[in-house]
Write a protein that holds these residues in place. Structure first.
Motif, short mmCIF file in Angstrom:
data_model
loop_
_atom_site.label_atom_id
_atom_site.label_comp_id
_atom_site.label_asym_id
_atom_site.label_seq_id
_atom_site.Cartn_x
_atom_site.Cartn_y
_atom_site.Cartn_z
N SER A 285 -64.99 -17.86 -50.00
CA SER A 285 -64.52 -16.50 -49.73
C SER A 285 -63.09 -16.47 -49.23
O SER A 285 -62.47 -15.41 -49.19
N GLY A 286 -62.58 -17.62 -48.80
CA GLY A 286 -61.24 -17.65 -48.21
C GLY A 286 -61.23 -17.27 -46.75
O GLY A 286 -60.16 -17.09 -46.15
N ALA A 287 -62.42 -17.16 -46.12
CA ALA A 287 -62.50 -16.80 -44.70
C ALA A 287 -62.07 -17.97 -43.84
O ALA A 287 -62.17 -19.13 -44.24
N PRO A 288 -61.60 -17.69 -42.61
CA PRO A 288 -61.27 -18.78 -41.69
C PRO A 288 -62.51 -19.59 -41.36
O PRO A 288 -63.60 -19.03 -41.20
N ARG A 289 -62.37 -20.90 -41.26
CA ARG A 289 -63.53 -21.78 -41.04
C ARG A 289 -63.54 -22.42 -39.67
O ARG A 289 -64.55 -23.03 -39.28
N PHE A 290 -62.46 -22.35 -38.93
CA PHE A 290 -62.38 -23.01 -37.63
C PHE A 290 -61.70 -22.08 -36.62
O PHE A 290 -60.93 -21.20 -36.99
N GLY A 291 -61.99 -22.30 -35.33
CA GLY A 291 -61.31 -21.59 -34.26
C GLY A 291 -61.89 -20.21 -33.99
O GLY A 291 -62.89 -19.78 -34.59
N PRO A 292 -61.25 -19.45 -33.09
CA PRO A 292 -61.73 -18.12 -32.69
C PRO A 292 -61.85 -17.14 -33.86
O PRO A 292 -62.78 -16.32 -33.89
N GLN A 293 -60.92 -17.21 -34.83
CA GLN A 293 -61.00 -16.30 -35.97
C GLN A 293 -62.27 -16.55 -36.79
O GLN A 293 -62.91 -15.62 -37.26
N ALA A 294 -62.63 -17.82 -36.95
CA ALA A 294 -63.85 -18.15 -37.68
C ALA A 294 -65.09 -17.65 -36.93
O ALA A 294 -66.03 -17.11 -37.54
N ASP A 295 -65.09 -17.81 -35.62
CA ASP A 295 -66.23 -17.33 -34.81
C ASP A 295 -66.38 -15.82 -34.94
O ASP A 295 -67.50 -15.30 -35.08
N ALA A 296 -65.25 -15.10 -34.89
CA ALA A 296 -65.28 -13.64 -35.01
C ALA A 296 -65.78 -13.22 -36.39
O ALA A 296 -66.56 -12.28 -36.53
N PHE A 297 -65.32 -13.93 -37.43
CA PHE A 297 -65.75 -13.58 -38.79
C PHE A 297 -67.25 -13.82 -38.96
O PHE A 297 -67.95 -13.00 -39.57
N LYS A 298 -67.77 -14.90 -38.40
CA LYS A 298 -69.21 -15.17 -38.51
C LYS A 298 -70.02 -14.09 -37.80
O LYS A 298 -71.12 -13.73 -38.26
N ARG A 299 -69.51 -13.56 -36.68
CA ARG A 299 -70.20 -12.47 -36.01
C ARG A 299 -70.21 -11.22 -36.88
O ARG A 299 -71.19 -10.47 -36.92
N GLN A 300 -69.10 -10.98 -37.59
CA GLN A 300 -69.04 -9.84 -38.50
C GLN A 300 -70.06 -9.99 -39.62
O GLN A 300 -70.74 -9.03 -39.99
N VAL A 301 -70.18 -11.20 -40.15
CA VAL A 301 -71.15 -11.46 -41.22
C VAL A 301 -72.57 -11.19 -40.73
O VAL A 301 -73.41 -10.66 -41.46
N SER A 302 -72.85 -11.55 -39.48
CA SER A 302 -74.20 -11.36 -38.94
C SER A 302 -74.52 -9.88 -38.71
O SER A 302 -75.68 -9.48 -38.79
N ARG A 340 -66.42 5.28 -37.04
CA ARG A 340 -67.80 5.24 -37.54
C ARG A 340 -68.29 3.80 -37.69
O ARG A 340 -69.43 3.48 -37.34
N LEU A 341 -67.43 2.94 -38.20
CA LEU A 341 -67.83 1.54 -38.37
C LEU A 341 -68.03 0.86 -37.02
O LEU A 341 -68.97 0.07 -36.85
N ALA A 342 -67.15 1.13 -36.07
CA ALA A 342 -67.28 0.51 -34.74
C ALA A 342 -68.57 0.96 -34.06
O ALA A 342 -69.26 0.15 -33.43
N ARG A 343 -68.91 2.23 -34.21
CA ARG A 343 -70.16 2.71 -33.61
C ARG A 343 -71.36 2.08 -34.29
O ARG A 343 -72.35 1.73 -33.63
N GLY A 344 -71.29 1.93 -35.61
CA GLY A 344 -72.39 1.27 -36.32
C GLY A 344 -72.58 -0.16 -35.89
O GLY A 344 -73.69 -0.64 -35.71
N ALA A 345 -71.46 -0.87 -35.72
CA ALA A 345 -71.54 -2.27 -35.29
C ALA A 345 -72.09 -2.37 -33.88
O ALA A 345 -72.86 -3.28 -33.56
N ALA A 346 -71.67 -1.45 -33.01
CA ALA A 346 -72.17 -1.45 -31.63
C ALA A 346 -73.69 -1.25 -31.59
O ALA A 346 -74.40 -1.91 -30.83
N GLN A 347 -74.19 -0.33 -32.43
CA GLN A 347 -75.64 -0.10 -32.48
C GLN A 347 -76.37 -1.32 -33.02
O GLN A 347 -77.44 -1.70 -32.54
N ALA A 348 -75.78 -1.97 -34.04
CA ALA A 348 -76.43 -3.12 -34.65
C ALA A 348 -76.50 -4.32 -33.71
O ALA A 348 -77.39 -5.16 -33.81
N SER A 349 -75.55 -4.40 -32.77
CA SER A 349 -75.51 -5.55 -31.86
C SER A 349 -76.39 -5.38 -30.64
O SER A 349 -76.51 -6.29 -29.85
N ARG A 350 -77.00 -4.23 -30.49
CA ARG A 350 -77.85 -4.01 -29.30
C ARG A 350 -79.20 -4.68 -29.45
O ARG A 350 -79.70 -4.85 -30.54
#
Length: 350
Positions: A285-302, A340-350
């Motif tokens: 996918s070309g996503a970052p694979r290491f470091g804080p950016q990779a951790d943040a991207f993996k949280r987005q995927v989840s 709208r997206l931020a609110r959706g993500a906040a609800q999904a993470s609860r």
């Protein structure tokens, strides 16, 4: 007790042994995180020692409200000082923290362990501030956005550590770009230092940051500014995303460019999920694979998967259609989409 803004940094650099709990909170999450990190390093000889440091999140406290009390009375297997660090987004999870503060104040709990609670913005009427601010054995430290003076002092101190100074015209142009979040500001300062070169790496006499240096760095910041908007939006950090969006647009950033970058990110998440979600999928996918950016991207995927991801893509597509219509306010439409997206993500993470 409440700590004044003037004394906050000194309190975390040289903690009082009589203080057993700290609440470090505020809208500037970068500054709160930095001060909490400084405090941990000031208290623990080895902040990386897993026997001395226990990390808890609000999810930990929601699933096991007794986890904090248990951690506070646990003994270090190697002896010496222990510390419990709790990271919250707000009042959620604050009940067990308030209970521990009450026990410390009453004397029913006399731990050798120090408690450090890091949180986002809190209201004066919330349980956390009401527990910490009247307490005699606890400190409450608020973290608000830096002003031009404090940012100037921070920048000059970090530049001085590497033997650098900054020309007055470069300073006037650069400092306003740092306003907002301490973590982002520190990142921009570090970027400028690396551009000039660390002490001993520069050519002789090249020790002044010029206007040309600042403009050269600014030319390479477009993608970073967009990521600073997109990442918190897709992770449910509404206030942070809104602040970054306003900052980007105020600096001349394009709402349409942010929208397109958001669409690319959603497509990227879809590629990773459709390819199995492993490291090979991340690479494809070309996503970052290491470091804080990779951790943040993996949280987005989840967070963004299935129908939720499909709905986000539809919203982004509809926003682009609306933007293209004559007279449609792109800035407001993209802002509404991010909210709208931020609110959706906040609800999904609860």
């Amino acid at each position: 007790m409440k700590v004044s803004a003037r004394d906050a940094d000194a309190r975390v650099r040289t903690p009082d042994p009589a203080i057993k709990a700290y609440l470090i909170y505020g809208p500037d999450r970068g500054l709160a995180h930095e001060r909490a990190g400084t405090l941990v390093k000031s208290i623990l000889p080895d902040p990386d020692d897993p026997f001395a440091l226990t990390l808890l999140t609000e999810e930990d406290l929601k699933s096991d409200p007794a986890a904090l009390a248990d951690a506070m009375v646990a003994m270090s297997l190697t002896g010496g000082q222990r510390l419990v660090r709790v990271r919250l987004s707000g009042e959620t999870g604050g009940g067990p923290v308030a209970d521990v503060i009450s026990e410390i104040e009453s004397g029913s709990l006399a731990p050798q362990t120090v408690l450090v609670v890091e949180s986002g913005d809190l209201t004066p009427r919330g349980k956390l501030r009401k527990a910490f601010e009247p307490a005699k054995k606890a400190l409450s430290i608020a973290c608000y956005a830096d002003d031009a003076r404090s940012l100037g002092n921070l920048a000059e101190d970090l530049l001085k550590d590497e033997g650098l100074s900054i020309a007055s015209d470069a300073r006037m142009l650069w400092l306003p770009r740092l306003e907002g979040d301490r973590a982002l500001a520190r990142g921009e300062i570090d970027k400028l230092i690396l551009y000039k070169g660390l002490r001993g790496q520069r050519a002789e006499g090249d020790d002044t940051v010029t206007l040309e240096d600042v403009e050269a760095i600014a030319a390479d910041q477009g993608e970073a500014q967009m990521d600073a908007v997109i990442e918190p939006a897709l992770l449910g950090r509404l206030a942070e995303a809104d602040k970054a969006y306003v900052r980007s647009v105020s600096a001349g950033g394009s709402p349409v460019a942010i929208l397109r970058a958001l669409q690319r990110r959603l497509d990227q998440i879809g590629v990773v999920q459709g390819s199995g979600g492993d490291d090979a999928a991340l690479a494809r996918s070309g996503a970052p694979r290491f470091g804080p950016q990779a951790d943040a991207f993996k949280r987005q995927v989840s967070l963004w998967r299935g129908r939720r991801l499909d709905h986000a893509r539809q919203l982004a597509f509809q926003a682009e259609r609306d933007v293209k219509r004559s007279g449609s306010p792109a800035e407001a439409l993209v802002s509404e989409l991010l909210i709208r997206l931020a609110r959706g993500a906040a609800q999904a993470s609860r």
